[in-house]
Design a protein around this motif. Structure first.
Motif, mmCIF file in Angstrom:
data_model
loop_
_atom_site.group_PDB
_atom_site.id
_atom_site.type_symbol
_atom_site.label_atom_id
_atom_site.label_comp_id
_atom_site.label_asym_id
_atom_site.label_seq_id
_atom_site.Cartn_x
_atom_site.Cartn_y
_atom_site.Cartn_z
ATOM 1 N N TYR A 86 -98.811 21.717 34.870
ATOM 2 C CA TYR A 86 -99.519 21.231 36.485
ATOM 3 C C TYR A 86 -99.426 22.322 37.327
ATOM 4 O O TYR A 86 -98.062 22.451 37.658
ATOM 5 N N ARG B 32 -99.861 23.644 41.346
ATOM 6 C CA ARG B 32 -100.309 23.205 42.538
ATOM 7 C C ARG B 32 -100.076 24.140 43.688
ATOM 8 O O ARG B 32 -98.891 24.680 43.686
ATOM 9 N N ARG C 228 -106.076 23.580 49.472
ATOM 10 C CA ARG C 228 -105.473 22.955 48.213
ATOM 11 C C ARG C 228 -106.095 23.457 47.238
ATOM 12 O O ARG C 228 -107.203 23.363 46.769
ATOM 13 N N PHE D 282 -105.136 23.514 42.756
ATOM 14 C CA PHE D 282 -104.730 22.706 41.555
ATOM 15 C C PHE D 282 -105.004 23.211 40.287
ATOM 16 O O PHE D 282 -106.183 23.846 40.208
ATOM 17 N N LYS E 25 -104.504 22.357 35.679
ATOM 18 C CA LYS E 25 -103.732 21.889 34.640
ATOM 19 C C LYS E 25 -104.095 22.284 33.297
ATOM 20 O O LYS E 25 -105.316 23.092 33.177
#
Length: 161
Positions: free
Chosen positions: A53, A55, A62, A64, A66
């Motif tokens: 993951y 970030r 923001r 991110f 995965k």
């Protein structure tokens, strides 16, 4: 005589065995960025179940990602998995991505309305290796990044000033 030879062979086998460090274990855990270029921070969490993951955040952004990881020799390769939510997406390390004139907005789902509060970072065969106590990114030639740019993560967070 046979017992003696068997004993010597067995002894030789045991002393020639070398304990190998389990490479994936070196990579596991949370890694924090080491650079303070813009007010922000990034981290990669590498899990035991072969997932990761990522970030990253700054003043008003923001990001991110995965996905899954796999070992290739002494290198770990990260690949994002598909997600079912619409976000604006961009590559992990592509230094000319924002300069391209012909680029369209890349979305995680074609022709969708993206969530404007965060973006999705695409990891596509992104390779990292361990150097001393750091997780170091191995740039692809296609990234067009300067040789002086380094992306490095450490197990401890940087000190904010």
């Amino acid at each position: 005589m046979t017992n003696r030879i068997f004993g010597i062979v067995l002894f030789a086998v045991f002393i020639s065995c070398k304990k190998h460090e389990n490479l994936p274990n070196k990579f596991l855990g949370t890694w924090h960025d080491t650079e303070y270029i813009v007010p922000g921070k990034s981290s990669i969490k590498i899990n035991t179940d072969s997932t990761f993951y990522y970030r990253s955040a700054g003043c008003d952004w923001r990001v991110f990602s995965k996905g899954k990881w796999r070992m290739i020799g002494d290198t770990i390769e990260l690949n994002s998995t598909k997600i079912d939510t619409c976000y604006v997406a961009f590559p992990f390390a592509d230094c000319i991505f924002f300069e391209r004139q012909d680029k369209k907005t890349l979305l995680t789902i074609p022709n969708c309305e993206p969530d404007e509060t965060k973006s999705f970072c695409l990891f596509t065969k992104e390779k990292f290796y361990i150097k001393n106590d750091s997780l170091v990114y191995r740039f692809k030639a296609s990234s067009k990044c300067l040789d002086t740019l380094k992306i490095t993560f450490a197990k401890t967070q940087k000190i904010r000033k």
